[in-house]
Design a protein around this motif. Structure first.
Motif, mmCIF file in Angstrom:
data_model
loop_
_atom_site.group_PDB
_atom_site.id
_atom_site.type_symbol
_atom_site.label_atom_id
_atom_site.label_comp_id
_atom_site.label_asym_id
_atom_site.label_seq_id
_atom_site.Cartn_x
_atom_site.Cartn_y
_atom_site.Cartn_z
ATOM 1 N N TYR B 259 1.612 0.643 5.565
ATOM 2 C CA TYR B 259 0.791 1.456 4.676
ATOM 3 C C TYR B 259 0.363 0.561 3.521
ATOM 4 C CZ TYR B 259 2.826 5.358 7.239
ATOM 5 O OH TYR B 259 3.210 6.216 8.233
ATOM 6 N N VAL B 260 -0.939 0.464 3.293
ATOM 7 C CA VAL B 260 -1.449 -0.352 2.187
ATOM 8 C C VAL B 260 -2.014 0.595 1.129
ATOM 9 C CG1 VAL B 260 -3.155 -2.076 1.500
ATOM 10 C CG2 VAL B 260 -1.928 -2.325 3.670
ATOM 11 N N ILE B 261 -1.524 0.464 -0.091
ATOM 12 C CA ILE B 261 -1.907 1.375 -1.163
ATOM 13 C C ILE B 261 -2.845 0.645 -2.128
ATOM 14 C CG2 ILE B 261 -1.054 3.001 -2.905
ATOM 15 C CD1 ILE B 261 0.157 3.506 -0.103
ATOM 16 N N SER B 266 -3.029 2.118 -8.033
ATOM 17 C CA SER B 266 -2.112 1.138 -7.443
ATOM 18 C C SER B 266 -1.847 -0.040 -8.385
ATOM 19 C CB SER B 266 -2.640 0.629 -6.107
ATOM 20 O OG SER B 266 -3.760 -0.214 -6.289
ATOM 21 N N LYS B 267 -2.619 -0.131 -9.484
ATOM 22 C CA LYS B 267 -2.329 -1.169 -10.479
ATOM 23 C C LYS B 267 -0.952 -0.957 -11.102
ATOM 24 C CE LYS B 267 -7.131 -2.233 -11.509
ATOM 25 N NZ LYS B 267 -8.271 -1.712 -12.271
ATOM 26 N N ALA B 268 -0.387 0.241 -10.945
ATOM 27 C CA ALA B 268 0.983 0.496 -11.421
ATOM 28 C C ALA B 268 1.966 -0.446 -10.746
ATOM 29 C CB ALA B 268 1.361 1.953 -11.162
ATOM 30 N N GLY B 269 1.646 -0.895 -9.536
ATOM 31 C CA GLY B 269 2.437 -1.931 -8.882
ATOM 32 C C GLY B 269 3.655 -1.444 -8.141
ATOM 33 N N VAL B 270 4.715 -2.242 -8.209
ATOM 34 C CA VAL B 270 5.895 -2.043 -7.362
ATOM 35 C C VAL B 270 6.538 -0.672 -7.562
ATOM 36 C CG1 VAL B 270 8.224 -2.906 -6.922
ATOM 37 C CG2 VAL B 270 6.331 -4.510 -7.201
ATOM 38 N N PHE B 293 5.404 -1.034 3.210
ATOM 39 C CA PHE B 293 4.493 -0.486 2.196
ATOM 40 C C PHE B 293 4.021 -1.658 1.337
ATOM 41 C CE2 PHE B 293 4.666 4.121 2.573
ATOM 42 C CZ PHE B 293 5.660 4.242 3.534
ATOM 43 N N LYS B 294 2.714 -1.838 1.241
ATOM 44 C CA LYS B 294 2.180 -2.995 0.517
ATOM 45 C C LYS B 294 1.056 -2.571 -0.414
ATOM 46 C CE LYS B 294 3.574 -6.345 3.877
ATOM 47 N NZ LYS B 294 4.229 -7.520 3.297
ATOM 48 N N LEU B 295 0.839 -3.373 -1.437
ATOM 49 C CA LEU B 295 -0.296 -3.133 -2.327
ATOM 50 C C LEU B 295 -1.553 -3.775 -1.751
ATOM 51 C CD1 LEU B 295 1.478 -3.862 -5.740
ATOM 52 C CD2 LEU B 295 0.697 -1.615 -4.925
ATOM 53 N N ALA B 296 -2.688 -3.127 -1.948
ATOM 54 C CA ALA B 296 -3.968 -3.723 -1.582
ATOM 55 C C ALA B 296 -4.171 -4.973 -2.433
ATOM 56 C CB ALA B 296 -5.087 -2.723 -1.813
ATOM 57 N N GLU B 297 -4.909 -5.948 -1.910
ATOM 58 C CA GLU B 297 -5.041 -7.231 -2.613
ATOM 59 C C GLU B 297 -6.478 -7.591 -2.961
ATOM 60 O OE1 GLU B 297 -3.161 -10.104 -0.093
ATOM 61 O OE2 GLU B 297 -1.171 -9.195 -0.333
ATOM 62 N N LEU B 298 -7.445 -6.893 -2.361
ATOM 63 C CA LEU B 298 -8.829 -7.363 -2.477
ATOM 64 C C LEU B 298 -9.632 -6.676 -3.569
ATOM 65 C CD1 LEU B 298 -9.773 -7.656 1.308
ATOM 66 C CD2 LEU B 298 -8.768 -9.397 -0.179
ATOM 67 N N GLY B 299 -9.104 -5.593 -4.133
ATOM 68 C CA GLY B 299 -9.833 -4.880 -5.181
ATOM 69 C C GLY B 299 -11.221 -4.492 -4.707
#
Lengths: 313, 313
Positions: B259-261, B266-270, B293-299
């Motif tokens: 799941y990519v958030i 999502s700038k709230a982070g971990v 569960f991962k954060l999106a990286e491309l903005g």
């Protein structure tokens, strides 16, 4: 494409086998016993022998066989590896490779039995003509299968399509068989609707033809609802509500064309489709409305039909 | 495969465009204005001219272009037909065919912008290395995208991946923007968590650093939660609970790997990943546990990256 293929549906008690032409006609079907001795180690060799005998009987050579598809009662990944199958005593191994070794036929594919049954309903049953389909099987439990672009979505560890374990009631206090609380299976299975009925009967003083029945069954509840019994109707509404909401949430993920409802409970017929669809249309997102709801058509043959389809593109 | 491709992300105000090498490097990116006059009839010719100018500038010929991928803010079917796009003033027509007509480039594909962004995150972002992924974008609303076997599941009418409109609260009395009540978006979007906070503050006398703040925002709530504020922590828990349960129900349908958030929240982070994952692991069916569960990286680049990926196999 070659003329014939086999569909094999391995169950805990019997293995169902079908010989098909690759254009979708059943030539023959039969069953053999599932030998669960020695961790189920003889099951696949029994199947292999049975296929060999049938080919001799029919005068069919290996060259005429397109492939062998196999449904297994447990999680199976995209590559045909079964990831433990408690019912059969199996651990983790590649079913497809093992059957190739035993038969000399290279095109062998394996899938989870509920997913494979969904594929069967898409090919020759209630989902015929559609390529994006959800199958929901209302039996002792609630099973499912997700078909996308004409193929099964198996999930990373072979556990996609576990529709019966969607969480639909956060207030539930009784546990599901899976140990969690509030799964769809607790309301929409044959045993679930009986539990729902018992709760409603206990809460109400209303006269009902299903009150004080021994061995109350899903069929008795649906029959009473068809006769206008108020409590039985409430039970059917509750089952329809949970299924309708679950289908609306499934649409939010994959937006299929059609929902095919099978399993013993689906013998209730149109009353079941209607109640699910009514609640679906009420709760679905506007872009997901107007979907088809159909009854499964293949009964116990769905497994062998879908298994055969696994090896036909 | 040819050396270059274009990724185009059409928004209501600007069109973002990227020139990529087909191995996944951004060569250049720029924006043009979205001309919404005359029912948006000039948007695609403006895009076409801009691509042509860029090719001249870089000395790239048509033969070197593998294709053009386009993300559109509305439902798009598998064949590139947009099914009305209110934001741009568009009705129903085939975007891919129109761009081919304008540019002379045959390999043109179009998709919904949220789905295309998900594909971008799979290719070069938070979902890199995975082929079965759910993207959930927590912005003003909650968007989503479902990737299966490395490709977008578009849905029959281009409306799959509407994760924000999964029904997660049956008790809700306030309507969602979609007109129904209890959608995930009502609790997990930037505006949703602020509403949740206002409700919790109104119900409690507890001191809180987020009480009586003008222009209370998702960021302020997460920041307060990180500092240990009790009510802010409750808000984050509620958002995590709804997202965790929704992800568990998504797993019951398609069982993704990851799941990519993404999105502003999502700038709230971990802290965000942790609270979603904790609730997911609590509510997921046993066969669905232990997912990533991962954060999106491309903005904001996810759209052009995913659009480019549409035309690369």
């Amino acid at each position: 494409m070659n003329k014939y293929c086999f569909g094999v549906d391995i169950g805990g008690t019997t293995v169902k086998i079908g010989l098909f032409t690759t254009d979708g006609t059943i030539v023959d079907k039969w069953e053999i016993k599932t030998s669960k001795e020695d961790g189920g180690s003889r099951i696949l060799s029994d199947v292999s022998e049975s296929l060999s005998e049938k080919m001799q009987e029919k005068g069919i050579t290996k060259d005429e066989i397109e492939g062998i598809g196999i449904g297994v009662p447990g999680p199976v990944d995209d590559k045909g590896t079964v990831l433990t199958c408690v019912n059969l005593g199996w651990g983790t191994f590649n079913v497809a490779e093992e059957v190739t070794r035993l038969t000399g036929i290279t095109n062998v594919k394996a899938g989870n039995d509920a997913n494979v049954a969904a594929l069967g309903e898409m090919w020759l049953g209630g989902g015929k003509g559609y390529s994006d389909m959800i199958m929901i099987t209302l039996g002792t439990g609630v099973g499912g299968g997700v078909i996308h672009n004409g193929k099964i979505i198996t999930g990373t560890k072979g556990a996609a399509g576990e529709i019966g374990h969607m969480l639909v009631n956060y207030e539930e206090e009784d546990p599901c068989n899976c140990g969690r609380k509030g799964c769809l299976e607790q309301y929409a299975s044959a045993t679930g609707i009986v539990k729902v009925a018992k709760r409603l009967l206990a809460k109400s003083e209303e006269e009902s033809t299903i009150r004080d029945k021994e061995n109350l069954s899903a069929k008795m509840i649906f029959d009473a609802a068809k006769e206008g019994d108020k409590i039985a109707t409430e039970c059917v509404e509750e089952l329809g509500w949970y299924l309708g909401v679950a289908c609306a949430n499934i649409a939010a993920v994959v937006e299929p064309d059609v929902y095919v409802i099978g399993g013993g409970v689906s013998k209730a017929g149109v009353i079941l489709l209607d109640v699910i669809q009514r609640h679906y249309e009420k709760y679905a997102f506007h872009a997901h409305k107007d979907k088809e709801f159909k009854l499964a058509e293949l009964g116990n043959d769905a497994g062998i039909v879908g298994a055969a389809k696994l090896v036909i593109n």
